[in-house]
Design a protein around this motif. Structure first.
Motif, short mmCIF file in Angstrom:
data_model
loop_
_atom_site.label_atom_id
_atom_site.label_comp_id
_atom_site.label_asym_id
_atom_site.label_seq_id
_atom_site.Cartn_x
_atom_site.Cartn_y
_atom_site.Cartn_z
N ALA A 145 0.81 -1.22 0.00
CA ALA A 145 0.00 0.00 0.00
C ALA A 145 0.84 1.27 0.00
O ALA A 145 0.31 2.36 -0.22
CB ALA A 145 -0.93 0.01 1.22
N THR A 146 2.15 1.16 0.27
CA THR A 146 2.99 2.36 0.33
C THR A 146 3.05 3.12 -1.01
O THR A 146 3.09 4.35 -0.99
CB THR A 146 4.40 2.02 0.82
OG1 THR A 146 4.95 0.96 0.02
CG2 THR A 146 4.38 1.58 2.27
N PRO A 147 3.07 2.45 -2.18
CA PRO A 147 3.03 3.25 -3.42
C PRO A 147 1.76 4.10 -3.53
O PRO A 147 1.82 5.23 -4.02
CB PRO A 147 3.10 2.18 -4.52
CG PRO A 147 3.78 1.02 -3.88
CD PRO A 147 3.30 1.02 -2.46
N ALA A 148 0.63 3.55 -3.09
CA ALA A 148 -0.60 4.34 -3.12
C ALA A 148 -0.51 5.53 -2.19
O ALA A 148 -0.98 6.63 -2.51
CB ALA A 148 -1.80 3.45 -2.73
N ALA A 159 0.14 11.38 -1.48
CA ALA A 159 0.90 12.51 -0.94
C ALA A 159 1.41 13.41 -2.06
O ALA A 159 1.32 14.63 -1.98
CB ALA A 159 2.06 11.99 -0.10
N GLY A 160 1.94 12.80 -3.13
CA GLY A 160 2.43 13.60 -4.25
C GLY A 160 1.32 14.39 -4.91
O GLY A 160 1.51 15.56 -5.28
N SER A 161 0.15 13.78 -5.07
CA SER A 161 -0.98 14.47 -5.69
C SER A 161 -1.45 15.64 -4.83
O SER A 161 -1.78 16.72 -5.35
CB SER A 161 -2.14 13.49 -5.93
OG SER A 161 -1.74 12.45 -6.80
N SER A 162 -1.47 15.43 -3.51
CA SER A 162 -1.89 16.51 -2.62
C SER A 162 -0.92 17.68 -2.67
O SER A 162 -1.33 18.85 -2.73
CB SER A 162 -2.00 15.97 -1.18
OG SER A 162 -2.94 14.92 -1.10
N HIS A 196 8.84 18.98 -7.19
CA HIS A 196 8.67 18.91 -5.74
C HIS A 196 7.59 17.91 -5.36
O HIS A 196 7.71 17.22 -4.33
CB HIS A 196 8.32 20.29 -5.19
CG HIS A 196 9.45 21.27 -5.21
ND1 HIS A 196 10.74 20.92 -4.85
CD2 HIS A 196 9.51 22.58 -5.54
CE1 HIS A 196 11.53 21.97 -4.95
NE2 HIS A 196 10.81 23.00 -5.37
N SER A 197 6.55 17.81 -6.16
CA SER A 197 5.47 16.87 -5.86
C SER A 197 5.97 15.42 -5.96
O SER A 197 5.65 14.59 -5.11
CB SER A 197 4.31 17.08 -6.84
OG SER A 197 3.82 18.40 -6.76
N VAL A 198 6.75 15.14 -7.01
CA VAL A 198 7.30 13.79 -7.16
C VAL A 198 8.23 13.45 -5.99
O VAL A 198 8.17 12.35 -5.43
CB VAL A 198 8.05 13.67 -8.50
CG1 VAL A 198 8.80 12.35 -8.58
CG2 VAL A 198 7.07 13.79 -9.66
N LEU A 199 9.06 14.40 -5.61
CA LEU A 199 9.97 14.17 -4.48
C LEU A 199 9.19 13.95 -3.19
O LEU A 199 9.56 13.10 -2.37
CB LEU A 199 10.92 15.35 -4.33
CG LEU A 199 11.95 15.54 -5.46
CD1 LEU A 199 12.76 16.82 -5.23
CD2 LEU A 199 12.87 14.34 -5.55
N ALA A 200 8.11 14.73 -3.00
CA ALA A 200 7.31 14.56 -1.79
C ALA A 200 6.64 13.20 -1.75
O ALA A 200 6.60 12.53 -0.71
CB ALA A 200 6.26 15.67 -1.72
#
Length: 209
Positions: free
Chosen positions: A46-49, A54-57, A156-160
């Protein structure tokens, strides 16, 4: 050969699933360890989800910042004053925080053209465009940092998202190791009690009869 292979596979499956079957050797800690393994695998999957969420937010929040900053900030042309033009009426004199020797004394107008500013501007915030110097200002003409662009926000979103997924997986493995350490500690304590009880009758004739 195929028959032996199938038997060997069934033997391995029985060995792997012995904690799920009722038997005299199975302890409560063995069953807890088995369920802990299942929970760990499910949560790791479930960690990829979690990372995607988080990245989308973060991306939604940063894209709002991009739109807001681009709406509130403007590029205005600037001219170099060297030496300073003291005859030009200036609304406000501002000195940059950087070493003045590393920047230029510039003059610019507010986006509405009503106010004139001059300041020693560090070279790293100047924008060269259309063969001249341009500066980012707010609506009143004050110098501001360049607005956030969409590509930087996406990075930044991808890194987050990656950091969130990695941190969650690392935290999960740490918790698993702590639980396993606790289970092993209790298991060793139980073995010591059993050996102490068996040792009292060890070697006696008829012991255990």
């Amino acid at each position: 050969m195929n028959r032996q292979s199938r038997q060997s596979q069934r033997t391995r499956l029985r060995k792997l699933g012995w904690r799920w079957r009722r038997n005299p050797l199975r302890r409560r800690s063995d069953l807890v360890e088995a369920w802990l393994g299942v929970a760990t695998v499910v949560l790791l999957c479930a960690t990829p989800a979690l990372g995607w969420w988080a990245g989308s937010s973060v991306d939604r929040a940063l894209q709002r910042v991009v739109r807001t900053e681009n709406a509130q900030r403007r590029l205005v042309p600037a001219t170099v004053l060297d030496p300073p033009d003291t005859t030009t009426p200036v609304v406000a004199d501002k000195v940059g925080t950087a070493d003045p020797r590393r920047g230029d004394l510039l003059r610019w107008k507010s986006p509405d053209g009503r106010s004139v500013y001059s300041a020693t501007v560090p070279g790293d915030i100047e924008v060269w465009r259309k063969g001249g110097i341009w500066l980012w200002t707010d609506r009143s003409g004050e110098l501001v940092a360049p607005p956030l662009d969409s590509a930087t926000a996406a990075t930044h979103s991808v890194l987050a998202g990656t950091a969130a997924a990695t941190s969650a997986a690392g935290f999960l493995m740490i918790v698993r190791q702590l639980v396993m350490w606790r289970l092993m500690s209790r298991r060793l304590t139980s073995w010591e009690r059993d050996w102490a009880r068996v040792g009292q009758d060890w070697g006696r004739a008829g012991a255990g009869g």
